[in-house]
Design a protein around this motif. Structure first.
Motif, PDB file in Angstrom:
ATOM      1  N   THR A  43       0.875  -1.168   0.000  1.00 48.50           N
ATOM      2  CA  THR A  43       0.000   0.000   0.000  1.00 48.50           C
ATOM      3  C   THR A  43       0.912   1.218   0.000  1.00 48.50           C
ATOM      4  N   ASP A  44       1.221   1.709  -1.206  1.00 50.52           N
ATOM      5  CA  ASP A  44       2.165   2.816  -1.291  1.00 50.52           C
ATOM      6  C   ASP A  44       1.854   3.698  -2.499  1.00 50.52           C
ATOM      7  N   SER A  45       2.670   4.692  -2.712  1.00 50.72           N
ATOM      8  CA  SER A  45       2.449   5.690  -3.756  1.00 50.72           C
ATOM      9  C   SER A  45       2.457   5.090  -5.153  1.00 50.72           C
ATOM     10  N   VAL A  46       3.213   4.017  -5.357  1.00 50.28           N
ATOM     11  CA  VAL A  46       3.365   3.424  -6.678  1.00 50.28           C
ATOM     12  C   VAL A  46       2.273   2.409  -6.971  1.00 50.28           C
ATOM     13  N   ASN A  47       1.807   1.703  -5.949  1.00 50.83           N
ATOM     14  CA  ASN A  47       0.903   0.575  -6.168  1.00 50.83           C
ATOM     15  C   ASN A  47      -0.574   0.931  -6.013  1.00 50.83           C
ATOM     16  N   LEU A  48      -0.881   2.179  -5.704  1.00 54.76           N
ATOM     17  CA  LEU A  48      -2.273   2.594  -5.551  1.00 54.76           C
ATOM     18  C   LEU A  48      -2.680   3.529  -6.682  1.00 54.76           C
ATOM     19  N   VAL A  49      -3.845   3.265  -7.278  1.00 50.73           N
ATOM     20  CA  VAL A  49      -4.405   4.158  -8.303  1.00 50.73           C
ATOM     21  C   VAL A  49      -5.927   4.177  -8.135  1.00 50.73           C
ATOM     22  N   PRO A  50      -6.582   5.256  -8.572  1.00 49.10           N
ATOM     23  CA  PRO A  50      -8.033   5.323  -8.449  1.00 49.10           C
ATOM     24  C   PRO A  50      -8.754   4.603  -9.593  1.00 49.10           C
ATOM     25  N   LEU A  51      -9.746   3.795  -9.243  1.00 52.83           N
ATOM     26  CA  LEU A  51     -10.643   3.171 -10.211  1.00 52.83           C
ATOM     27  C   LEU A  51     -12.076   3.414  -9.755  1.00 52.83           C
ATOM     28  N   CYS A  52     -12.915   3.910 -10.654  1.00 54.17           N
ATOM     29  CA  CYS A  52     -14.318   4.064 -10.289  1.00 54.17           C
ATOM     30  C   CYS A  52     -14.914   2.685 -10.052  1.00 54.17           C
ATOM     31  N   ARG A  53     -16.056   2.645  -9.390  1.00 55.83           N
ATOM     32  CA  ARG A  53     -16.613   1.353  -8.981  1.00 55.83           C
ATOM     33  C   ARG A  53     -16.884   0.438 -10.184  1.00 55.83           C
ATOM     34  N   GLY A  54     -17.414   0.993 -11.268  1.00 59.58           N
ATOM     35  CA  GLY A  54     -17.716   0.167 -12.432  1.00 59.58           C
ATOM     36  C   GLY A  54     -16.486  -0.453 -13.052  1.00 59.58           C
ATOM     37  N   HIS A  55     -15.425   0.317 -13.209  1.00 60.52           N
ATOM     38  CA  HIS A  55     -14.205  -0.215 -13.818  1.00 60.52           C
ATOM     39  C   HIS A  55     -13.397  -1.043 -12.828  1.00 60.52           C
ATOM     40  N   HIS A  56     -13.602  -0.811 -11.529  1.00 63.82           N
ATOM     41  CA  HIS A  56     -12.996  -1.694 -10.529  1.00 63.82           C
ATOM     42  C   HIS A  56     -13.610  -3.090 -10.634  1.00 63.82           C
ATOM     43  N   ARG A  57     -14.936  -3.142 -10.796  1.00 61.17           N
ATOM     44  CA  ARG A  57     -15.621  -4.436 -10.973  1.00 61.17           C
ATOM     45  C   ARG A  57     -15.189  -5.091 -12.283  1.00 61.17           C
ATOM     46  N   LEU A  58     -15.003  -4.270 -13.325  1.00 61.16           N
ATOM     47  CA  LEU A  58     -14.583  -4.806 -14.615  1.00 61.16           C
ATOM     48  C   LEU A  58     -13.219  -5.473 -14.489  1.00 61.16           C
ATOM     49  N   LYS A  59     -12.332  -4.859 -13.721  1.00 59.98           N
ATOM     50  CA  LYS A  59     -11.002  -5.419 -13.516  1.00 59.98           C
ATOM     51  C   LYS A  59     -11.057  -6.676 -12.645  1.00 59.98           C
ATOM     52  N   THR A  60     -11.910  -6.655 -11.630  1.00 62.63           N
ATOM     53  CA  THR A  60     -11.967  -7.775 -10.683  1.00 62.63           C
ATOM     54  C   THR A  60     -12.704  -8.976 -11.257  1.00 62.63           C
ATOM     55  N   HIS A  61     -13.791  -8.722 -11.995  1.00 63.37           N
ATOM     56  CA  HIS A  61     -14.651  -9.824 -12.435  1.00 63.37           C
ATOM     57  C   HIS A  61     -14.807  -9.931 -13.950  1.00 63.37           C
ATOM     58  N   GLY A  62     -14.392  -8.920 -14.702  1.00 67.33           N
ATOM     59  CA  GLY A  62     -14.699  -8.895 -16.130  1.00 67.33           C
ATOM     60  C   GLY A  62     -13.603  -9.345 -17.061  1.00 67.33           C
ATOM     61  N   GLY A  63     -12.506  -9.851 -16.533  1.00 68.29           N
ATOM     62  CA  GLY A  63     -11.454 -10.371 -17.400  1.00 68.29           C
ATOM     63  C   GLY A  63     -10.468  -9.327 -17.902  1.00 68.29           C
ATOM     64  N   TRP A  64     -10.577  -8.088 -17.426  1.00 70.68           N
ATOM     65  CA  TRP A  64      -9.637  -7.048 -17.817  1.00 70.68           C
ATOM     66  C   TRP A  64      -8.442  -7.061 -16.858  1.00 70.68           C
ATOM     67  N   THR A  65      -7.261  -6.791 -17.402  1.00 72.11           N
ATOM     68  CA  THR A  65      -6.061  -6.648 -16.572  1.00 72.11           C
ATOM     69  C   THR A  65      -5.341  -5.366 -16.988  1.00 72.11           C
ATOM     70  N   TYR A  66      -4.516  -4.859 -16.100  1.00 70.72           N
ATOM     71  CA  TYR A  66      -3.747  -3.668 -16.468  1.00 70.72           C
ATOM     72  C   TYR A  66      -2.431  -3.647 -15.717  1.00 70.72           C
ATOM     73  N   GLN A  67      -1.497  -2.913 -16.261  1.00 70.53           N
ATOM     74  CA  GLN A  67      -0.213  -2.729 -15.597  1.00 70.53           C
ATOM     75  C   GLN A  67       0.246  -1.290 -15.774  1.00 70.53           C
ATOM     76  N   ARG A  68       0.966  -0.836 -14.790  1.00 71.57           N
ATOM     77  CA  ARG A  68       1.489   0.526 -14.828  1.00 71.57           C
ATOM     78  C   ARG A  68       2.784   0.515 -15.629  1.00 71.57           C
ATOM     79  N   THR A  69       2.828   1.303 -16.700  1.00 70.68           N
ATOM     80  CA  THR A  69       4.004   1.326 -17.565  1.00 70.68           C
ATOM     81  C   THR A  69       4.791   2.620 -17.457  1.00 70.68           C
ATOM     82  N   GLY A  70       4.292   3.555 -16.667  1.00 69.43           N
ATOM     83  CA  GLY A  70       4.966   4.828 -16.452  1.00 69.43           C
ATOM     84  C   GLY A  70       4.366   5.500 -15.245  1.00 69.43           C
ATOM     85  N   HIS A  71       4.860   6.688 -14.906  1.00 71.69           N
ATOM     86  CA  HIS A  71       4.358   7.376 -13.719  1.00 71.69           C
ATOM     87  C   HIS A  71       2.856   7.570 -13.780  1.00 71.69           C
TER      88      HIS A  71
END
Length: 392
Positions: free
Chosen positions: A348-376
């Motif tokens: 739980t730090d400055s690099v590993n936390l980002v904001p996701l609205c509830r709908g897109h948070h659910r999409l990431k958790t349950h909808g098969g979407w993945t993401y990675q941070r590639t820059g600041h």
């Protein structure tokens, strides 16, 4: 196809314009049709099994009664293919399905190129909330003249259909309109001069009382500012309505004292003001100024807990003003803070936390979407269909 040589005359340019307009019209019709095809490929039945197992994906009603339901998570990827946010894509898909299944006369005219897609969407948006027979009434009366009818005529047809086929809802809707009162202070649209647009919808009685107060205060300011116009004094009056009541000015600013431009950045709004403007705000009568510690957006903050500290949360919000899903503009203050690498594997730090609205948070958790941070402030999202979308 128009050639370069054809553009040497006014007639040639007009021919080229007409040609491009036809190309755009044909493309918009085909895109509208393909949206319906996408909905057909993702029926509600396709999520029944998943919903029964863990309830992660729901069926979604994007159009009015009688139109087919779709799988909830199918919307996001279509929206990105359309170059839209998820919310805008949902509205587009809903308008297409509404027109195809509940406004068949209008759909036929759209497919023949007799009514532009944008006009059909205006009609569909209004009929989505109508019962099925009421939508049919609108389709019957509006479709033949849809190419030339105004928004006001569409609204009248919609209201008339609701009065005829759903009088209880019509009355409830009229009562509900009273709850649409709002005041919108558009801090995200601050001008370079530090001006902000304000708009509001209120009851007539409240509006009359407000007008009386603004007019009286603007008149009082005339003695102190005789050189200012009435419009300017009315604007200033808004800030003086609470005179005698202490107000707290909460702003986050950055000022480089070595710079010669004399400008201060206001993080709250992403705008720039002068040092003099900041001084005027802080020196107004009855204003209480509190100096708080500087929040360094480049400082690495962390905690051993799952929940971020207040300071860490504020840093993440200031770093990412909106949800980091592609094209989403929901303010980060209304979002969940997501661990890009799941906690406790990820900190739980400055690099590993980002904001996701509830709908897109659910999409990431349950909808098969993945993401990675590639820059600041850069993120690559991978859709269930293997397509990568970059958010910067």
């Amino acid at each position: 196809m128009t050639t370069t040589a054809d553009l040497d005359s006014p007639a040639g340019v007009l021919d080229a314009v007409r040609e491009q307009h036809q190309i755009e019209s044909t493309a918009s019709i085909e895109k509208f049709r393909l949206a319906v095809e996408w909905a057909v490929m993702h029926p509600a039945e396709s999520v029944v099994h998943a919903a029964m197992v863990d309830g992660t994906e729901d069926e979604l009603a994007i159009a009015g009664p009688g139109a087919p339901l779709v799988a909830e998570f199918c919307v996001a990827e279509l929206a990105l293919a359309l170059g839209m946010s998820t919310d805008a894509g949902k509205r587009y898909l809903g308008d297409a399905v509404e027109t195809r299944y509940r406004l068949p006369r209008l759909w036929s005219r759209v497919m023949r190129g007799e009514v532009p897609v944008w006009k059909a969407r205006q009609i569909a948006t209004r009929t989505i909330g109508l019962p099925e027979d009421a939508a049919g009434f609108v389709d019957q009366h509006v479709a033949p003249v849809a190419h030339r009818c105004s928004y006001a005529q569409i609204d009248r047809a919609d209201d008339h259909a609701r009065d005829l086929y759903d009088p209880d809802e019509a009355e409830a809707r009229r009562a509900e309109q009273a709850e649409h009162r709002h005041v919108d202070i558009r801090l995200g649209d601050v001008t370079t001069d530090g001006l902000v647009y304000i708009e509001a919808t209120t009851d007539l009685a409240d509006a009359l009382a407000f007008e009386a107060q603004v007019a009286a205060k603007a008149h009082d300011l005339l003695g102190h500012h005789p050189h200012l116009s009435l419009d300017v004094r009315r604007s200033m009056a808004l800030g003086h309505l609470g005179d005698g009541i202490a107000r707290e000015l909460v702003i986050h600013t950055h000022h480089d004292t070595s710079s010669t431009d004399g400008l201060v950045r206001v993080d709250n709004t992403g705008s720039w003001i002068t040092v003099e403007q900041l001084g005027e705000w802080c020196q107004q009568e009855h204003t209480r100024v509190t100096i708080r510690p500087v929040l360094d957006l480049n400082e690495h903050l962390h905690t051993d807990r799952y929940q971020p500290t207040e300071r860490l949360r504020e840093q993440v919000i200031q770093t990412h003003p909106t949800c980091v899903f592609p094209r989403c503009e929901r303010p980060s203050r209304r979002c969940d803070l997501d661990h890009t690498v799941e906690w406790p594997l990820g900190p739980t730090d400055s690099v590993n936390l980002v904001p996701l609205c509830r709908g897109h948070h659910r999409l990431k958790t349950h909808g098969g979407w993945t993401y990675q941070r590639t820059g600041h402030r850069t993120f690559d999202w991978l859709s269930p269909h293997g397509i990568t979308y970059r958010r910067t």
